[in-house]
Scaffold this active site. Structure first.
Site, PDB file in Angstrom:
ATOM      1  N   HIS A 227      -4.991  12.665   3.024  1.00  0.00           N
ATOM      2  CA  HIS A 227      -3.989  11.751   2.643  1.00  0.00           C
ATOM      3  C   HIS A 227      -3.728  11.796   1.184  1.00  0.00           C
ATOM      4  O   HIS A 227      -2.946  11.324   0.832  1.00  0.00           O
ATOM      5  CB  HIS A 227      -4.063  10.271   3.288  1.00  0.00           C
ATOM      6  CG  HIS A 227      -5.199   9.480   2.623  1.00  0.00           C
ATOM      7  ND1 HIS A 227      -6.515   9.814   2.629  1.00  0.00           N
ATOM      8  CD2 HIS A 227      -5.046   8.593   1.455  1.00  0.00           C
ATOM      9  CE1 HIS A 227      -7.346   8.771   1.765  1.00  0.00           C
ATOM     10  NE2 HIS A 227      -6.468   8.205   1.139  1.00  0.00           N
TER      11      HIS A 227
HETATM   12  C1  UD1 Z   1      -3.971   3.797  -0.924  1.00  0.00           C
HETATM   13  C2  UD1 Z   1      -4.908   3.874  -2.065  1.00  0.00           C
HETATM   14  C3  UD1 Z   1      -5.811   4.775  -1.622  1.00  0.00           C
HETATM   15  C4  UD1 Z   1      -6.529   4.895  -0.163  1.00  0.00           C
HETATM   16  C5  UD1 Z   1      -5.560   4.707   0.706  1.00  0.00           C
HETATM   17  C6  UD1 Z   1      -5.790   4.493   2.274  1.00  0.00           C
HETATM   18  C7  UD1 Z   1      -4.090   3.313  -4.068  1.00  0.00           C
HETATM   19  C8  UD1 Z   1      -3.932   3.773  -5.444  1.00  0.00           C
HETATM   20  N1  UD1 Z   1      -4.192   4.353  -3.250  1.00  0.00           N
HETATM   21  O1  UD1 Z   1      -3.215   5.276  -0.803  1.00  0.00           O
HETATM   22  O2  UD1 Z   1      -7.173   4.869  -2.458  1.00  0.00           O
HETATM   23  O3  UD1 Z   1      -7.561   5.868   0.109  1.00  0.00           O
HETATM   24  O4  UD1 Z   1      -4.396   3.621   0.333  1.00  0.00           O
HETATM   25  O5  UD1 Z   1      -4.827   4.882   2.994  1.00  0.00           O
HETATM   26  O6  UD1 Z   1      -4.307   2.104  -4.124  1.00  0.00           O
HETATM   27  N2  UD1 Z   1       3.143   3.702   3.841  1.00  0.00           N
HETATM   28  C9  UD1 Z   1       3.416   3.372   5.143  1.00  0.00           C
HETATM   29  N3  UD1 Z   1       3.121   2.260   5.647  1.00  0.00           N
HETATM   30  C10 UD1 Z   1       2.211   1.383   5.106  1.00  0.00           C
HETATM   31  C11 UD1 Z   1       1.554   1.903   3.862  1.00  0.00           C
HETATM   32  C12 UD1 Z   1       2.233   2.950   3.151  1.00  0.00           C
HETATM   33  O7  UD1 Z   1       4.097   4.119   5.673  1.00  0.00           O
HETATM   34  O8  UD1 Z   1       1.641   0.705   5.622  1.00  0.00           O
HETATM   35  C13 UD1 Z   1       3.441   5.080   3.362  1.00  0.00           C
HETATM   36  C14 UD1 Z   1       4.603   4.851   2.097  1.00  0.00           C
HETATM   37  O9  UD1 Z   1       5.482   5.948   2.455  1.00  0.00           O
HETATM   38  C15 UD1 Z   1       3.996   4.817   0.987  1.00  0.00           C
HETATM   39  C16 UD1 Z   1       3.068   5.849   1.116  1.00  0.00           C
HETATM   40  O10 UD1 Z   1       2.421   5.702   2.624  1.00  0.00           O
HETATM   41  O11 UD1 Z   1       4.736   5.115  -0.222  1.00  0.00           O
HETATM   42  C17 UD1 Z   1       1.822   5.693   0.394  1.00  0.00           C
HETATM   43  O12 UD1 Z   1       1.116   4.620   0.411  1.00  0.00           O
HETATM   44  P1  UD1 Z   1       0.386   3.690  -0.826  1.00  0.00           P
HETATM   45  O13 UD1 Z   1      -0.076   2.386  -0.524  1.00  0.00           O
HETATM   46  O14 UD1 Z   1       1.472   4.097  -2.225  1.00  0.00           O
HETATM   47  O15 UD1 Z   1      -0.867   4.627  -1.037  1.00  0.00           O
HETATM   48  P2  UD1 Z   1      -1.913   5.534  -0.328  1.00  0.00           P
HETATM   49  O16 UD1 Z   1      -1.560   6.798  -0.203  1.00  0.00           O
HETATM   50  O17 UD1 Z   1      -1.705   4.914   1.239  1.00  0.00           O
END
Ligand code: UD1
Length: 387
Positions: A227
């Protein structure tokens, strides 16, 4: 004493569950109970990324949800700080406890110190040395600011010492994630892998074939999670990885990929979806619950991952693990240090070489020092006795 602890994203939930259980245990035995509040920043909000973990790990609902949602790093950190400041002004806790290295960890430690509230960091001292990782920035900021640093292993203790952190701030307590693993492993062991996979399959039409069921029962499985932006955001990196998996790993093993929403978006954007679902040995799954992933990890022949938490779980379960990163903040999990994982980055030749080596390896469970399921109790003892 009043403590506010903070969670924001999926890997935080398995770190906070044992801490909250240890507070409850403390309160049952003590005249001076700890008053505890849980704040969820709302960074992860999908049921599968958040609520499912609260339910599975018996975490009571967060007292406050800041509702920050998705966004750029500055947006997430900024919104969290604005909302968390209001909470601190209203609730005036003695301590803020943050876990891990996500944006919530960093944002809430900064806010706490600006409001002159003491801050404790669980999982302190991890360093990858890679400043392109947002998590590394979060770790550095959080550790620089925190009053108490709870380190999971001796490498982390040494990192903090090298940075000149005063000895009295550093406490080597072990790995709190392993408290959760210990508490939940029996429940995970009772799950049927075929049931887990068939109920999480992305292609809902699909039923498991007899060959797929046989592979699952025999543990002829490669389990993968991927991811990180560095692996999934660039089609020039993700496409060859998927081709390698389809053409080589899927020839030997049934490949299960519970895909994070970010990875799922990229698979579709880069037109990789059809090539995956047309391959009978490549199964794309919805994000899995804690017990389901642990159960498949116990059955798998190998793991391919870019997750730090899974590197640690593979170490304790002994699952041979290819870590698709060029560096790790968790060197204790590497085969060269007695663990189960090897760093392969995202270069296909390197991944292939190491894949050929580890696919025939036997499970070799190991326990780094103090990864004994008792970390949370040690942390609560320190918090309640420190002057
Ligand atoms: C975050 C953490 C990472 C961790 C990961 C576990 C930071 C900097 N990164 O990254 O260290 O390994 O979580 O999952 O805090 N999204 C959804 N639903 C959700 C959450 C996110 O669809 O409930 C999608 C959205 O499009 C979002 C993308 O996933 O923009 C990324 O989510 P984000 O929370 O920004 O970072 P992660 O890649 O999940």
């Amino acid at each position: 004493m009043k403590i506010i602890s903070v969670v924001g994203a999926r890997p935080n939930f398995m770190k906070i569950a044992p801490f909250m259980a240890a507070i409850e245990a403390h309160n049952r035995k003590n005249h001076q109970p700890i008053q505890h509040m849980l704040v969820h920043t709302g960074q992860h909000y999908d049921d599968q990324m958040s609520r499912a973990f609260f339910n599975a790990l018996d975490i009571t609902d967060a007292d406050i949800n800041l509702g920050v949602g998705s966004g750029s790093h500055a947006e997430q950190v900024g919104r969290t700080m604005i909302e968390f400041e209001k909470v601190l002004c209203r609730e005036t806790p003695d301590w803020v406890v943050v876990v891990g290295d996500v944006n919530a960890t960093c944002a809430c430690s900064i806010t706490a110190k600006k409001e002159q509230v003491k801050c404790a960091h669980i999982e302190a001292g991890l360093r990858s040395g890679d400043m392109t990782m947002p998590e590394e920035i979060n770790r550095l900021v959080t550790d620089r600011l925190s009053d108490l640093l709870f380190a999971p292993d001796r490498f982390s203790v040494e990192n903090l010492r090298k940075e000149g952190v005063a000895e009295e701030r550093i406490h080597f307590v072990g790995n709190i994630m392993i408290d959760t693993l210990e508490a939940q492993i029996d429940k995970a062991g009772r799950l049927d892998p075929c049931q887990t996979v068939s109920s999480a399959m992305r292609d809902k039409q699909g039923e498991l074939s007899p060959e797929q069921k046989r592979s699952l029962h025999n543990g002829q499985i490669a389990l993968m999670t991927l991811h990180r932006p560095s692996n999934v955001d660039d089609p020039k990196i993700l496409t060859p990885i998927i081709e390698f998996l389809k053409n080589e790993v899927c020839r030997d093993l049934l490949l299960l990929w519970p895909a994070h929403p970010r990875a799922m978006q990229r698979i579709q954007e880069f037109n990789l979806w059809k090539g995956i679902i047309d391959n009978p040995n490549f199964i794309l799954l919805n994000p899995l619950g804690y017990h389901e992933l642990l159960s498949l990890n116990r059955h798998a022949s190998i793991m391919l991952t870019d997750s730090g938490g899974l590197q640690e779980e593979c170490c304790v379960l002994g699952t041979p693990c290819l870590t698709l990163r060029c560096n790790t903040e968790r060197p204790v999990t590497l085969i060269t240090n007695g663990g189960a994982s090897v760093l392969v980055g995202n270069n296909i030749d390197r991944i292939r070489d190491e894949y050929q080596t580890i696919r025939t390896m036997k499970r070799n469970p190991t326990r780094p020092e103090l990864w004994d399921g008792k970390t949370a109790g040690r942390i609560v003892d320190i918090l309640t006795t420190i002057r």
